[in-house]
Design an enzyme around this catalytic site. Sequence first.
Site, PDB file in Angstrom:
ATOM      1  N   LYS A 133       0.819  -1.223   0.000  1.00  0.00           N
ATOM      2  CA  LYS A 133       0.000   0.000   0.000  1.00  0.00           C
ATOM      3  C   LYS A 133       0.850   1.270   0.000  1.00  0.00           C
ATOM      4  CE  LYS A 133      -4.358  -1.959   1.088  1.00  0.00           C
ATOM      5  NZ  LYS A 133      -5.387  -2.321   2.027  1.00  0.00           N
ATOM      6  N   ARG A 146      -3.948 -10.094   4.742  1.00  0.00           N
ATOM      7  CA  ARG A 146      -4.288 -10.101   3.308  1.00  0.00           C
ATOM      8  C   ARG A 146      -3.051  -9.631   2.560  1.00  0.00           C
ATOM      9  NH1 ARG A 146      -6.015  -6.703  -0.701  1.00  0.00           N
ATOM     10  NH2 ARG A 146      -7.647  -7.485  -2.070  1.00  0.00           N
TER      11      ARG A 146
HETATM   12  N1  HH2 Z   1      -7.442  -3.813   0.383  1.00  0.00           N
HETATM   13  C1  HH2 Z   1      -7.706  -3.807  -0.937  1.00  0.00           C
HETATM   14  C2  HH2 Z   1      -8.823  -4.496  -1.432  1.00  0.00           C
HETATM   15  N2  HH2 Z   1      -9.634  -5.183  -0.587  1.00  0.00           N
HETATM   16  N3  HH2 Z   1     -10.184  -5.907   1.593  1.00  0.00           N
HETATM   17  C3  HH2 Z   1      -9.939  -5.920   2.917  1.00  0.00           C
HETATM   18  N4  HH2 Z   1     -10.732  -6.592   3.759  1.00  0.00           N
HETATM   19  N5  HH2 Z   1      -8.862  -5.240   3.434  1.00  0.00           N
HETATM   20  C4  HH2 Z   1      -8.013  -4.530   2.663  1.00  0.00           C
HETATM   21  O1  HH2 Z   1      -7.063  -3.916   3.209  1.00  0.00           O
HETATM   22  C5  HH2 Z   1      -8.247  -4.503   1.245  1.00  0.00           C
HETATM   23  C6  HH2 Z   1      -9.370  -5.212   0.740  1.00  0.00           C
HETATM   24  C7  HH2 Z   1      -6.808  -3.067  -1.889  1.00  0.00           C
HETATM   25  O2  HH2 Z   1      -5.771  -3.866  -2.352  1.00  0.00           O
HETATM   26  P1  HH2 Z   1      -5.713  -4.557  -3.808  1.00  0.00           P
HETATM   27  O3  HH2 Z   1      -6.772  -5.574  -3.937  1.00  0.00           O
HETATM   28  O4  HH2 Z   1      -4.351  -5.067  -4.061  1.00  0.00           O
HETATM   29  O5  HH2 Z   1      -5.934  -3.350  -4.798  1.00  0.00           O
HETATM   30  P2  HH2 Z   1      -7.139  -2.899  -5.714  1.00  0.00           P
HETATM   31  O6  HH2 Z   1      -8.253  -2.468  -4.807  1.00  0.00           O
HETATM   32  O7  HH2 Z   1      -6.567  -1.761  -6.518  1.00  0.00           O
HETATM   33  O8  HH2 Z   1      -7.561  -4.057  -6.562  1.00  0.00           O
END
Ligand code: HH2
Length: 377
Positions: A313, A348
């Site tokens: 992040k 995660r």
């Molecule tokens: N972070 C992201 C997406 N979903 N869900 C939970 N429960 N907690 C988190 O911290 C979280 C989440 C963002 O990360 P990522 O999926 O890599 O990115 P993007 O939203 O751009 O797909």
Amino acid sequence: MTDATDGPGSFRGLSVSAEGAALYLRPLDPFHDPAGRVGLPLAGGPLRFARVEAILRGRDGVARASGTLAEAEAWGAAEGVAAGLADRLARLTAPRPVPGPADAALPRLMGVVNVTPDSFSDGGDFADPGRAIEHGLALLEEGADILDIGGESTRPGAEPVSPDEEAARVLPVIEALARAGATISIDTRHAVTLRAALDAGATILNDVTALTGDPDSLATAAASGAPVVLMHMQGQPRTMQADPRYDDAPLDVYDFLAARVAACEAAGLPRERLTIDPGIGFGKTAAHNARILRHTALLHGLGCPVLIGVSRKRFIAALSRDEPPKQRLGGSLAAALAAVAQGAQILRVHDVAQTRQALAVWRQCAPYRPENVAIPP
Ligand code: HH2
């Protein structure tokens, strides 16, 4: 546990005179003591704690004091808040079911599978279903306990995706990975996607809006019988990083999650099926994120497992040298271990193998074993 000679100690200056002041209890300096000789268990797990910080938030602001459990109990009795203190301690210490395969150790690792063209972390690497399936299988090999499958980026500035488009992206991937034996969570804020994902083989629901993003999500989740991750987010992805503000970030996040747990219970979704997540990076500055992570142990007071998503992040770059997402592994591991040291039950992560390795080494070397540290009385 209270000794007759114990006094309120360092809590003496903390007064609950402010009417309606809310009391929070934050376990300090958790340590590893599988024999359970000292202190109280954190969330029923192998970590224990013997010191706490009492935090009072009233109209006049926030006051904090820390000391041993015995000192806190004596203070609680003197201030007439013994019942509130006992209630919070009971919630902090009680065991709780953690979603994922029953035989998987804690913390459980949730590997990220983004079937999206625009995710911040792996932008488009796995937008093709075949590549996403391959990636999910690779994460299982690396030791993922859960695969979190998402079809909509929620990165800062992201445009929303229609539920139809989202479902078309994730369903074939869920079906294939469920057939391969994976435990799957669906990362969605849309009730129809959530329902379709369950039918396709997902068994855990992960909603970054804590079931507030779609008017049908709460009822759908309650009826499903599945465990649900409730995440805190301030604002909406498109604008959430524009000057986010809090009165007190860890306490505001705690209050939001407490209210969502209460709303779920009222809708027939019991606490035993809920996992909470402070939503690192969702409407928070780097300083907010760091402070919330330092308060991870506070969240156990809601009686639910805690999930933490720090992987790659932006705040890592902000605290370091402005590295791009794929060069944030070191900071991701450091932040994850800081949360695990406070009893976080699920991580995660994008980098499953590296997180497994960090945990294995850290477990053997961390200086919080009772034989290595002076345990507070
Ligand atoms: N972070 C992201 C997406 N979903 N869900 C939970 N429960 N907690 C988190 O911290 C979280 C989440 C963002 O990360 P990522 O999926 O890599 O990115 P993007 O939203 O751009 O797909």
